[in-house]
Design a protein around this motif. Structure first.
Motif, PDB file in Angstrom:
ATOM      1  N   ALA A 161       0.829  -1.205   0.000  1.00 28.67           N
ATOM      2  CA  ALA A 161       0.000   0.000   0.000  1.00 28.67           C
ATOM      3  C   ALA A 161       0.863   1.253   0.000  1.00 28.67           C
ATOM      4  O   ALA A 161       0.558   2.238  -0.716  1.00 28.67           O
ATOM      5  CB  ALA A 161      -0.926  -0.011   1.219  1.00 28.67           C
ATOM      6  N   LEU A 162       1.948   1.246   0.753  1.00 30.00           N
ATOM      7  CA  LEU A 162       2.858   2.396   0.778  1.00 30.00           C
ATOM      8  C   LEU A 162       3.487   2.618  -0.594  1.00 30.00           C
ATOM      9  O   LEU A 162       3.567   3.757  -1.079  1.00 30.00           O
ATOM     10  CB  LEU A 162       3.939   2.167   1.827  1.00 30.00           C
ATOM     11  CG  LEU A 162       5.050   3.237   1.895  1.00 30.00           C
ATOM     12  CD1 LEU A 162       4.463   4.591   2.257  1.00 30.00           C
ATOM     13  CD2 LEU A 162       6.133   2.828   2.887  1.00 30.00           C
ATOM     14  N   LEU A 163       3.923   1.553  -1.219  1.00 27.73           N
ATOM     15  CA  LEU A 163       4.534   1.678  -2.545  1.00 27.73           C
ATOM     16  C   LEU A 163       3.530   2.198  -3.560  1.00 27.73           C
ATOM     17  O   LEU A 163       3.864   3.009  -4.431  1.00 27.73           O
ATOM     18  CB  LEU A 163       5.091   0.317  -2.983  1.00 27.73           C
ATOM     19  CG  LEU A 163       5.864   0.284  -4.305  1.00 27.73           C
ATOM     20  CD1 LEU A 163       7.103   1.182  -4.206  1.00 27.73           C
ATOM     21  CD2 LEU A 163       6.267  -1.138  -4.670  1.00 27.73           C
ATOM     22  N   HIS A 164       2.282   1.738  -3.444  1.00 32.27           N
ATOM     23  CA  HIS A 164       1.240   2.223  -4.354  1.00 32.27           C
ATOM     24  C   HIS A 164       1.004   3.713  -4.155  1.00 32.27           C
ATOM     25  O   HIS A 164       0.836   4.467  -5.128  1.00 32.27           O
ATOM     26  CB  HIS A 164      -0.044   1.429  -4.113  1.00 32.27           C
ATOM     27  CG  HIS A 164      -1.157   1.797  -5.060  1.00 32.27           C
ATOM     28  ND1 HIS A 164      -2.086   2.770  -4.766  1.00 32.27           N
ATOM     29  CD2 HIS A 164      -1.475   1.331  -6.288  1.00 32.27           C
ATOM     30  CE1 HIS A 164      -2.927   2.894  -5.771  1.00 32.27           C
ATOM     31  NE2 HIS A 164      -2.584   2.024  -6.717  1.00 32.27           N
ATOM     32  N   CYS A 165       0.991   4.176  -2.910  1.00 32.09           N
ATOM     33  CA  CYS A 165       0.799   5.607  -2.641  1.00 32.09           C
ATOM     34  C   CYS A 165       1.968   6.440  -3.162  1.00 32.09           C
ATOM     35  O   CYS A 165       1.772   7.549  -3.685  1.00 32.09           O
ATOM     36  CB  CYS A 165       0.617   5.838  -1.139  1.00 32.09           C
ATOM     37  SG  CYS A 165      -0.937   5.185  -0.454  1.00 32.09           S
ATOM     38  N   MET A 166       3.164   5.917  -3.032  1.00 36.34           N
ATOM     39  CA  MET A 166       4.333   6.676  -3.466  1.00 36.34           C
ATOM     40  C   MET A 166       4.469   6.722  -4.986  1.00 36.34           C
ATOM     41  O   MET A 166       5.042   7.665  -5.539  1.00 36.34           O
ATOM     42  CB  MET A 166       5.608   6.070  -2.862  1.00 36.34           C
ATOM     43  CG  MET A 166       5.664   6.129  -1.342  1.00 36.34           C
ATOM     44  SD  MET A 166       7.252   5.580  -0.689  1.00 36.34           S
ATOM     45  CE  MET A 166       8.317   6.907  -1.221  1.00 36.34           C
ATOM     46  N   ASN A 167       3.935   5.721  -5.655  1.00 36.96           N
ATOM     47  CA  ASN A 167       4.076   5.655  -7.114  1.00 36.96           C
ATOM     48  C   ASN A 167       2.870   6.202  -7.866  1.00 36.96           C
ATOM     49  O   ASN A 167       2.826   6.101  -9.090  1.00 36.96           O
ATOM     50  CB  ASN A 167       4.317   4.205  -7.555  1.00 36.96           C
ATOM     51  CG  ASN A 167       5.659   3.689  -7.103  1.00 36.96           C
ATOM     52  OD1 ASN A 167       6.577   4.471  -6.848  1.00 36.96           O
ATOM     53  ND2 ASN A 167       5.796   2.386  -6.987  1.00 36.96           N
ATOM     54  N   VAL A 168       1.884   6.748  -7.144  1.00 36.33           N
ATOM     55  CA  VAL A 168       0.702   7.265  -7.825  1.00 36.33           C
ATOM     56  C   VAL A 168       1.107   8.413  -8.745  1.00 36.33           C
ATOM     57  O   VAL A 168       1.962   9.248  -8.411  1.00 36.33           O
ATOM     58  CB  VAL A 168      -0.353   7.721  -6.795  1.00 36.33           C
ATOM     59  CG1 VAL A 168       0.149   8.898  -5.988  1.00 36.33           C
ATOM     60  CG2 VAL A 168      -1.658   8.091  -7.508  1.00 36.33           C
ATOM     61  N   ALA A 169       0.523   8.458  -9.927  1.00 34.15           N
ATOM     62  CA  ALA A 169       0.833   9.505 -10.905  1.00 34.15           C
ATOM     63  C   ALA A 169       0.012  10.748 -10.577  1.00 34.15           C
ATOM     64  O   ALA A 169      -1.210  10.785 -10.803  1.00 34.15           O
ATOM     65  CB  ALA A 169       0.525   9.005 -12.317  1.00 34.15           C
ATOM     66  N   LEU A 170       0.657  11.748 -10.017  1.00 38.51           N
ATOM     67  CA  LEU A 170      -0.030  12.984  -9.645  1.00 38.51           C
ATOM     68  C   LEU A 170      -0.407  13.777 -10.888  1.00 38.51           C
ATOM     69  O   LEU A 170       0.303  13.776 -11.892  1.00 38.51           O
ATOM     70  CB  LEU A 170       0.868  13.827  -8.743  1.00 38.51           C
ATOM     71  CG  LEU A 170       1.212  13.224  -7.374  1.00 38.51           C
ATOM     72  CD1 LEU A 170       2.153  14.143  -6.620  1.00 38.51           C
ATOM     73  CD2 LEU A 170      -0.055  12.981  -6.565  1.00 38.51           C
ATOM     74  N   ARG A 171      -1.541  14.481 -10.781  1.00 35.97           N
ATOM     75  CA  ARG A 171      -1.987  15.331 -11.870  1.00 35.97           C
ATOM     76  C   ARG A 171      -1.276  16.681 -11.794  1.00 35.97           C
ATOM     77  O   ARG A 171      -0.719  17.042 -10.756  1.00 35.97           O
ATOM     78  CB  ARG A 171      -3.501  15.508 -11.790  1.00 35.97           C
ATOM     79  CG  ARG A 171      -4.253  14.183 -11.952  1.00 35.97           C
ATOM     80  CD  ARG A 171      -5.737  14.352 -11.688  1.00 35.97           C
ATOM     81  NE  ARG A 171      -6.432  13.066 -11.802  1.00 35.97           N
ATOM     82  CZ  ARG A 171      -7.714  12.890 -11.504  1.00 35.97           C
ATOM     83  NH1 ARG A 171      -8.439  13.922 -11.065  1.00 35.97           N
ATOM     84  NH2 ARG A 171      -8.268  11.707 -11.638  1.00 35.97           N
ATOM     85  N   PRO A 172      -1.267  17.429 -12.883  1.00 34.35           N
ATOM     86  CA  PRO A 172      -0.564  18.722 -12.881  1.00 34.35           C
ATOM     87  C   PRO A 172      -1.052  19.637 -11.760  1.00 34.35           C
ATOM     88  O   PRO A 172      -2.252  19.841 -11.576  1.00 34.35           O
ATOM     89  CB  PRO A 172      -0.896  19.305 -14.265  1.00 34.35           C
ATOM     90  CG  PRO A 172      -1.166  18.104 -15.112  1.00 34.35           C
ATOM     91  CD  PRO A 172      -1.828  17.110 -14.210  1.00 34.35           C
ATOM     92  N   GLY A 173      -0.119  20.158 -10.994  1.00 38.74           N
ATOM     93  CA  GLY A 173      -0.445  21.077  -9.911  1.00 38.74           C
ATOM     94  C   GLY A 173      -0.535  20.440  -8.548  1.00 38.74           C
ATOM     95  O   GLY A 173      -0.478  21.126  -7.521  1.00 38.74           O
ATOM     96  N   HIS A 174      -0.674  19.101  -8.505  1.00 41.50           N
ATOM     97  CA  HIS A 174      -0.799  18.433  -7.212  1.00 41.50           C
ATOM     98  C   HIS A 174       0.464  18.578  -6.367  1.00 41.50           C
ATOM     99  O   HIS A 174       0.400  18.655  -5.133  1.00 41.50           O
ATOM    100  CB  HIS A 174      -1.110  16.947  -7.411  1.00 41.50           C
ATOM    101  CG  HIS A 174      -2.532  16.703  -7.793  1.00 41.50           C
ATOM    102  ND1 HIS A 174      -3.020  15.456  -8.129  1.00 41.50           N
ATOM    103  CD2 HIS A 174      -3.598  17.540  -7.906  1.00 41.50           C
ATOM    104  CE1 HIS A 174      -4.302  15.537  -8.425  1.00 41.50           C
ATOM    105  NE2 HIS A 174      -4.668  16.798  -8.303  1.00 41.50           N
ATOM    106  N   ASP A 175       1.633  18.586  -7.050  1.00 35.91           N
ATOM    107  CA  ASP A 175       2.870  18.635  -6.287  1.00 35.91           C
ATOM    108  C   ASP A 175       3.079  19.979  -5.583  1.00 35.91           C
ATOM    109  O   ASP A 175       3.972  20.117  -4.751  1.00 35.91           O
ATOM    110  CB  ASP A 175       4.057  18.345  -7.210  1.00 35.91           C
ATOM    111  CG  ASP A 175       4.080  19.264  -8.419  1.00 35.91           C
ATOM    112  OD1 ASP A 175       3.049  19.923  -8.679  1.00 35.91           O
ATOM    113  OD2 ASP A 175       5.123  19.319  -9.104  1.00 35.91           O
ATOM    114  N   ARG A 176       2.262  20.973  -5.901  1.00 37.74           N
ATOM    115  CA  ARG A 176       2.377  22.279  -5.247  1.00 37.74           C
ATOM    116  C   ARG A 176       1.539  22.362  -3.969  1.00 37.74           C
ATOM    117  O   ARG A 176       1.693  23.307  -3.198  1.00 37.74           O
ATOM    118  CB  ARG A 176       1.937  23.391  -6.204  1.00 37.74           C
ATOM    119  CG  ARG A 176       2.786  23.469  -7.475  1.00 37.74           C
ATOM    120  CD  ARG A 176       2.309  24.598  -8.369  1.00 37.74           C
ATOM    121  NE  ARG A 176       3.079  24.663  -9.610  1.00 37.74           N
ATOM    122  CZ  ARG A 176       2.858  25.555 -10.573  1.00 37.74           C
ATOM    123  NH1 ARG A 176       1.876  26.454 -10.417  1.00 37.74           N
ATOM    124  NH2 ARG A 176       3.590  25.546 -11.668  1.00 37.74           N
TER     125      ARG A 176
END
Length: 828
Positions: free
Chosen positions: A310-325
């Motif tokens: 579950a942790l690996l799945h959360c870390m590898n999720v493909a974020l949409r544009p702007g999410h990383d901000r």
């Protein structure tokens, strides 16, 4: 032109429901004049289609025919060439340019004017008129000939209507009544005029009589107009009322759009929040399992596996544009990284402890094997560790350095464990082979430093498999089992001088069983460990390489070491680990082979057969496996010992010395070869390396023959020895032991009859043991013939040089030798 127009309308356009509105007589510019007509037509049905039709006379000239037609909407340009001067030439631009020359300028102008009017009335796309006089592009058309051709104006085009059948019948009836209608047109016209005046008068009287109805009609029209004014007033008031409603509706519509936009934005925002919550939220249970989960119990391991995935799945999720901000996203990513690192450390420490504890338990169980020729089974260790296989895969995908560190730790630990087990195992095998310890004596009670086996076999260690110890110590090792054991250098001479009971077949059978048990124990051990390494370290597929350590041209930034396995394909990685863990197997096998060869050189036959079979079995399982490669390397050593054994036997036969007092009889190594063949056939029955034995037969039989020929060779060897010592060849006959009389005695003892008899007995022995399928008998027999003839020539040459003029020759000739060999081969 009017008659032509009428004829064309009747014959060509009326059948096609078309009206002819314009016509011009033309010919193509620049070519031989062949006149034709360009006609402008419209259809009588709606929607109206306007065309330009090319019409020409038939070849016989008795009727007109339609040759080509263009849609007026396809016309892009009309070029009249000159707007100021009379010029009959003009161009029509359709899909290509058509150049025409009219019969007159007036006809050309009339046709262009007709085209312009049709274009203005029926086509949205306006045609471009170039070099055309502005007078032609007016609503009216000049009087004259053009008026008669094209009609009065645009209204005339619409008012024109041809006569129907009834009207034509009435005109024909009228003309029949007036016989002079054709001969005297003026009289007929005057009559028609007078009748028309009568009709006009009647019409006027009728109109005057209907004045009352007209007045009534006008009154009704006035009332209708007043009613229309009233309705228009009401409509105006309604329009004013609706204007306010329209403004209100506009406001409502604008509000609805804003509400809809807000609703859409809320939906999108909710989707983004749900996405982040669903894919970047780790449950408290998973967090607790990563931080405190029990890695020693099955339930705890399963919980940690689920949490790590579950942790690996959360870390590898493909974020949409702007999410990383987003601050929340950054916080979650930081939390995930801390959980990953902490769990990776905890997992690495635990697995290191598991390796140590499992190794301790495994070592404690070694004492139970003692003097049993068995290797400890590691299946419990593998079974316990395989529970962590998914966690190792997680570690491989998230923490490559820790994953490779665990691989190194495991290999280092297993190397020491297997080295100790394999060393003890081979020491037991050597004890059983040499008989230096009783079967009931426990191996664990033997002091290693005082063990005779330890002292005597230390010199055997080495990757080359050669014996490095002193000859005396090895001889001692070979014979210490029993006083009745044969000498270490088994040979065909020994076999020929001993009875079957003296061969000590039991010892060889015992060695064969021990060697087979050694290989049988090593094979499942290596295969089980290789299978475990592939599953536990997830090496079934290519390792995933990413981040700062991506491969560039097959090399990474850091230097290639044993543990940078991510550069290697799966099989290479497994082989590298297996070579490290089991590096002692090849050394110990070579030492054991050297010991067996020292005990009895004929043991190389057993070892060649057994080793070949196990190599063949390993290659069928996996040709690239560690076991297949290692056994293949050791097989080379075994084959080398086998060849050395055969070479040793041949050398010993060559060094045999037979006393002159010896009587005629069967040489010892001939009988020895027969018994060797029986032994070899027993060992190599259905063996994969049968071909090696057959090749050895060829060498041995040739040696048996070459060293078993008539004893004259000893006499001539003495002659050659005297010459080598410095005695001149012509003076050899003056030597007492090699005078002419002694030469005659030697030759007399071996007449051709005895030679043929000896060859026949030798052929029977060879035929008894050689394989028929390989045609080895013919090869050996032919080789023996060549060697015999070569030796005969050598003796004849030696007699000629050392006994010149004596007239002494062999009792048989080369032709006799050829006949002996041929007759013997044919008789069998």
């Amino acid at each position: 032109m009017t008659a032509i127009k009428h004829a064309l309308q009747r014959d060509i356009f009326t059948p096609n429901d078309e009206r002819l509105l314009g016509i011009v007589n033309v010919c193509k510019a620049g070519k031989k004049k062949k006149n034709c007509f360009l006609c402008a037509t419209v259809t009588t049905e709606r929607p109206v289609q306007v065309k330009v039709v090319k019409v020409k006379k038939s070849d016989k000239g008795d009727f007109y025919k339609r040759q080509m037609a263009w849609e007026l909407r396809d016309l892009t340009e009309v070029d009249a060439k000159d707007a100021n001067k009379e010029n009959p030439e003009f161009d029509l631009h359709f899909e290509k340019v058509y150049k025409w020359v009219a019969s007159s300028t007036a006809e050309k102008n009339s046709f262009i004017s007709c085209i312009w009017k049709l274009n203005q009335r029926y086509l949205r796309k306006k045609v471009e008129f170039v070099n055309v006089s502005s007078q032609l592009l007016e609503e009216s058309v000049p009087s004259g000939e053009s008026q008669s051709v094209t009609g009065a104006d645009e209204d005339t085009l619409d008012d024109y209507q041809e006569l129907n059948a009834r009207e034509e019948q009435d005109i024909e009836s009228m003309m029949e009544v007036c016989e002079y209608a054709i001969s005297n047109a003026e009289a007929f016209a005057e009559k028609l005029s007078s009748e028309l005046q009568v009709l006009d008068g009647a019409n006027i009287q009728s109109i005057m009589a209907s004045e009352k109805q007209v007045n009534i009609l006008m009154q009704l029209l006035d009332e209708a107009l007043a009613e229309v004014d009233t309705i228009e007033g009401k409509l105006s008031s309604y329009e004013e009322m609706l204007q306010s409603v329209k403004e209100q509706m506009d406001h409502i519509s604008q509000s609805n759009r804003l509400i809809q936009l807000s609703s859409t934005n809320n939906v999108h925002l909710l989707e983004e929040i749900e996405f982040l919550v669903n894919y970047m939220d780790l449950s408290k249970g998973h967090i607790r399992a990563l931080q405190e989960g029990d890695l020693s119990s099955p339930k705890g391991i399963e919980a940690c596996i689920n949490a790590s995935e579950a942790l690996l799945h959360c870390m590898n999720v493909a974020l949409r544009p702007g999410h990383d901000r987003l601050l929340a996203v950054k916080q979650q990513q930081l939390l995930f990284a801390e959980l990953r690192d902490a769990f990776a450390r905890r997992l690495t420490n635990h697995l290191n402890n598991v390796f140590v504890h499992q190794g301790h338990d495994q070592s404690s169980s070694l004492s139970q094997h003692s003097m049993e020729l068995m290797l400890p089974k590691h299946s419990p260790l593998h079974r316990d560790l395989l529970r962590y296989a998914k966690l190792m895969e997680w570690l491989k995908n998230t923490q490559r350095e820790k994953y490779e560190g665990l691989m190194g730790t495991y290999v280092d630990y297993m190397t020491r464990l297997y080295e100790r087990e394999i060393k003890d195992f081979f020491e037991v095998a050597k004890i059983k082979m040499t008989g230096t310890s009783k079967e009931g004596k426990k191996f664990a009670t033997l002091p290693r430093k005082e063990s005779a086996l330890k002292q005597e076999t230390e010199s055997l260690h080495g990757s080359s498999g050669k014996l490095t110890g002193s000859t005396s110590s090895l001889n001692k090792l070979a014979v210490q089992g029993s006083s009745s054991r044969r000498s270490q250098s088994s040979s065909l001479l020994d076999m020929g001088n001993m009875s079957a009971s003296d061969l000590d077949v039991a010892d060889r059978t015992k060695f064969d069983k021990i060697f087979e048990q050694v290989l049988s124990e090593l094979e499942p051990l290596c295969l089980a460990e290789q299978d475990f390494i592939s599953k536990f370290f997830k090496l079934q597929q290519q390792p995933v390489v990413g981040g700062s350590e991506e491969v560039d041209g097959g090399m990474r930034s850091r230097p290639l070491t044993f543990w940078t396995v991510s550069l290697l394909p799966r099989k290479d990685t497994v082989r590298l680990m297996m070579n490290k863990i089991f590096h002692s197997i090849e050394v110990e096998l070579n030492n054991l082979i050297a010991l067996g060869d020292k005990i009895d050189s004929f043991n190389s036959l057993y070892m060649l057969v057994k080793m070949s079979h196990h190599v063949w079995t390993a290659e069928n399982v996996d040709p690239a496996s560690y076991l297949s490669t290692t056994l293949g390397n050791v097989l080379v050593t075994v084959k080398r010992n086998f060849d050395k054994c055969i070479s040793t036997q041949i050398k010993q036969m060559e060094e045999v010395k037979i006393s002159k007092k010896s009587k005629v009889g069967i040489l010892p190594f001939v009988t020895g070869f027969e018994e060797f063949a029986e032994l070899a056939e027993t060992i190599f029955r259905n063996a994969e390396r049968r071909g090696d034995l057959d090749k050895a037969y060829v060498k041995l039989i040739r040696a048996v023959y070459m060293n078993g020929k008539h004893v004259t060779s000893h006499f001539f060897e003495g002659v050659e020895a005297r010459v080598a010592q410095g005695v001149r060849e012509e003076e050899v006959s003056y030597q007492l032991a090699f005078n002419k009389q002694e030469l005659r005695k030697v030759i007399k003892e071996y007449p051709g009859k005895e030679v043929k008899k000896g060859l026949d007995n030798l052929y029977k022995k060879v035929d008894k043991h050689l394989c028929e399928e390989e045609n080895l008998l013919q090869v050996v027999w032919h080789s023996m013939q060549d060697e015999f003839i070569c030796q005969y020539k050598h003796f004849e040459d030696l007699i000629g040089r050392c006994y010149p003029g004596s007239g002494i020759t062999m009792d048989f000739t080369i032709q006799d030798i050829l006949e002996y060999f041929s007759s013997i081969a044919q008789s069998h």
